[in-house]
Design a protein around this motif. Structure first.
Motif, PDB file in Angstrom:
ATOM      1  N   VAL A  86       0.795  -1.160   0.040  1.00  0.00           N
ATOM      2  CA  VAL A  86      -0.064  -0.077   0.102  1.00  0.00           C
ATOM      3  C   VAL A  86       1.018   1.243   0.273  1.00  0.00           C
ATOM      4  O   VAL A  86       0.580   2.132  -0.616  1.00  0.00           O
ATOM      5  CB  VAL A  86      -0.965   0.065   1.295  1.00  0.00           C
ATOM      6  N   GLU A  87       1.964   1.361   0.668  1.00  0.00           N
ATOM      7  CA  GLU A  87       2.917   2.417   0.588  1.00  0.00           C
ATOM      8  C   GLU A  87       3.483   2.472  -0.639  1.00  0.00           C
ATOM      9  O   GLU A  87       3.653   3.907  -0.979  1.00  0.00           O
ATOM     10  CB  GLU A  87       3.971   2.162   1.823  1.00  0.00           C
ATOM     11  N   ILE A  88       3.833   1.423  -1.172  1.00  0.00           N
ATOM     12  CA  ILE A  88       4.551   1.751  -2.633  1.00  0.00           C
ATOM     13  C   ILE A  88       3.420   2.069  -3.594  1.00  0.00           C
ATOM     14  O   ILE A  88       3.739   2.977  -4.326  1.00  0.00           O
ATOM     15  CB  ILE A  88       4.945   0.136  -3.104  1.00  0.00           C
ATOM     16  N   ARG A  89       2.300   1.637  -3.516  1.00  0.00           N
ATOM     17  CA  ARG A  89       1.082   2.235  -4.480  1.00  0.00           C
ATOM     18  C   ARG A  89       1.094   3.602  -4.056  1.00  0.00           C
ATOM     19  O   ARG A  89       0.939   4.364  -5.030  1.00  0.00           O
ATOM     20  CB  ARG A  89      -0.178   1.173  -4.155  1.00  0.00           C
ATOM     21  N   ASP A  90       0.772   3.988  -2.907  1.00  0.00           N
ATOM     22  CA  ASP A  90       0.479   5.495  -2.637  1.00  0.00           C
ATOM     23  C   ASP A  90       1.744   6.083  -3.258  1.00  0.00           C
ATOM     24  O   ASP A  90       1.729   7.458  -3.605  1.00  0.00           O
ATOM     25  CB  ASP A  90       0.307   5.601  -1.147  1.00  0.00           C
ATOM     26  N   ALA A  91       2.958   5.936  -3.001  1.00  0.00           N
ATOM     27  CA  ALA A  91       3.992   6.691  -3.248  1.00  0.00           C
ATOM     28  C   ALA A  91       4.231   6.822  -5.052  1.00  0.00           C
ATOM     29  O   ALA A  91       4.675   7.777  -5.578  1.00  0.00           O
ATOM     30  CB  ALA A  91       5.170   6.032  -3.098  1.00  0.00           C
ATOM     31  N   MET A  92       3.795   5.791  -5.622  1.00  0.00           N
ATOM     32  CA  MET A  92       3.743   5.810  -7.089  1.00  0.00           C
ATOM     33  C   MET A  92       2.529   6.786  -7.707  1.00  0.00           C
ATOM     34  O   MET A  92       2.603   7.159  -8.827  1.00  0.00           O
ATOM     35  CB  MET A  92       3.737   4.478  -7.766  1.00  0.00           C
ATOM     36  N   THR A  93       1.407   6.713  -6.782  1.00  0.00           N
ATOM     37  CA  THR A  93       0.276   7.420  -7.384  1.00  0.00           C
ATOM     38  C   THR A  93       0.151   8.956  -7.194  1.00  0.00           C
ATOM     39  O   THR A  93      -0.393   9.687  -7.824  1.00  0.00           O
ATOM     40  CB  THR A  93      -1.105   6.873  -6.855  1.00  0.00           C
ATOM     41  N   THR A  94       1.099   9.468  -6.270  1.00  0.00           N
ATOM     42  CA  THR A  94       1.118  10.866  -5.915  1.00  0.00           C
ATOM     43  C   THR A  94       2.274  11.472  -6.452  1.00  0.00           C
ATOM     44  O   THR A  94       3.197  10.732  -6.638  1.00  0.00           O
ATOM     45  CB  THR A  94       1.017  11.079  -4.325  1.00  0.00           C
ATOM     46  N   ASP A  95       2.156  12.514  -6.785  1.00  0.00           N
ATOM     47  CA  ASP A  95       3.096  13.393  -7.410  1.00  0.00           C
ATOM     48  C   ASP A  95       4.438  13.635  -6.451  1.00  0.00           C
ATOM     49  O   ASP A  95       3.857  14.005  -5.243  1.00  0.00           O
ATOM     50  CB  ASP A  95       2.767  14.726  -8.162  1.00  0.00           C
ATOM     51  N   PRO A  96       5.569  13.900  -6.410  1.00  0.00           N
ATOM     52  CA  PRO A  96       6.518  14.085  -5.700  1.00  0.00           C
ATOM     53  C   PRO A  96       6.375  15.780  -5.483  1.00  0.00           C
ATOM     54  O   PRO A  96       6.009  16.261  -6.290  1.00  0.00           O
ATOM     55  CB  PRO A  96       7.866  13.876  -6.270  1.00  0.00           C
TER      56      PRO A  96
END
Length: 111
Positions: A86-96
């Motif tokens: 879930v952390e990886i998914r959230d990191a990939m879907t939000t813009d840095p």
């Protein structure tokens, strides 16, 4: 809803671990394994003095902990893997942060 189920599963893991350790210690203290000790020839653990009861309770607690590590440890590993995914998914879907519209150009972009 999924967060609630994972939370309940975490509570089940903790309570199950506590229950298995306590149940193992209780079995060891009560002497429920005396027939097993008599069959295997370990008659020293069958003694009825309080010291042997404490030794059997500690051994039963360690056995309960080992049982909990095998059974509930697998569940805990699956829940931990789910959290990491879930952390990886959230990191990939939000813009840095450096890509946000409010920030100015970076130093290497200015030249």
């Amino acid at each position: 809803m999924m967060s609630l189920l994972v939370f309940l599963l975490r509570i089940f893991i903790v309570l199950g671990t506590i229950a298995l350790v306590a149940f193992g210690a209780l079995i060891g203290f009560a002497g429920s394994l005396d027939p097993y000790f008599a069959q295997t020839g370990v008659s020293q653990l069958m003694a009825d003095d309080p010291t042997m009861r404490i030794v059997r309770a500690v051994l039963g607690g360690v056995g309960g902990l080992a049982c909990a590590a095998v059974t509930l440890g697998a569940l805990a590993t699956i829940v931990d893997m789910r959290d990491k995914l879930v952390e990886i998914r959230d990191a990939m879907t939000t813009d840095p942060a450096w890509k946000s519209t409010d920030s100015g150009p970076m130093k290497w972009e200015q030249s």
